[in-house]
Design a protein around this motif. Sequence first.
Motif: not given
Length: 220
Positions: A141-142, A146-147, A173-176, A179-181
Motif C-alpha cells: 500500500k505504501e 508513493t508511485l 524515494f526509497g525504490i530499488d 521488481k516490486y513496482v
Amino acid sequence: MAKDKSRYFTFLLYPESIPSDWEIKLELLGVSIAISPIHDKDLSSVEGQKYKKAHYHVIYVAKNPVTADSVRKKIKGTLGDKSVAMVQAVVHSMENMYLYLTHESKDAIAKNKYIYKKSDIKLINNFDIDRYVTLDESEKKELRQTLLEIVDEYNIVNIRELSAFVRERGSEFGIDGMKYVNEVISSASGIFRLYFDANYQCGYRPVYSRSINPDTGEIK
C-alpha cells in the motif's frame, strides 16, 4: 487440531550426525534448499566452552504447503534419525532468514555475531532468494501510494516512462528497481491506467525514457 502448514522451513544439521554424501542426498529430494557456511565460530554461553557445537543452518522450500513434522520425517529418512534438529516454519521474512545464514541479518549484526562468507552458502536445486522475498500488504500500500504520487507530480504517461524514472531517481524515494513496482502495478493496473491516461490527455509526453541511453544508462 490441524497442524499449521507452510512451504518455507529452516532447521539445523550437525556435521557428525549426517552422512558424507549428505549434499547429494538433499539434492535428490528435488526441492530448493540453501545451506549456510558451517557455523563453527558462534560464541557459546556455556561456561568453559568458547564456541557452540558446529552446525549448518538450512532453508528448505517445499513444493506444496506441508507441516514441520513432514519435513522432519523426510530429512530423517534421507540423512538418518539423528541428522536434523529444530525444524520450524519461517514465519516472518525469508530475506531475513537468508541473511542469517551468514549472520548478516539485522538481529545477528545487533548481537555482534561472527559473520561468515556469503560465497560459502550452498544453493541446491536452483534456490533463488529473490523468488521468495515479497512485500507485506502494508508495504504494498505504501509503495502504491508513493508511485501514484510520482505519476501525478512528475506527469508520467506510461509504464516505460515510470520505469525510466525509477532507474534515474527511484533511490530518492526509497525504490530499488522495478521488481516490486511491477508487482504493485499489476495488482492495481486500473488506477494506474487512469493516472497515465489523464496525464497523456493533458498533453504531457515522455521525458525520462528519452533522457536515458538504454545501452550505457547515461543521461543524454
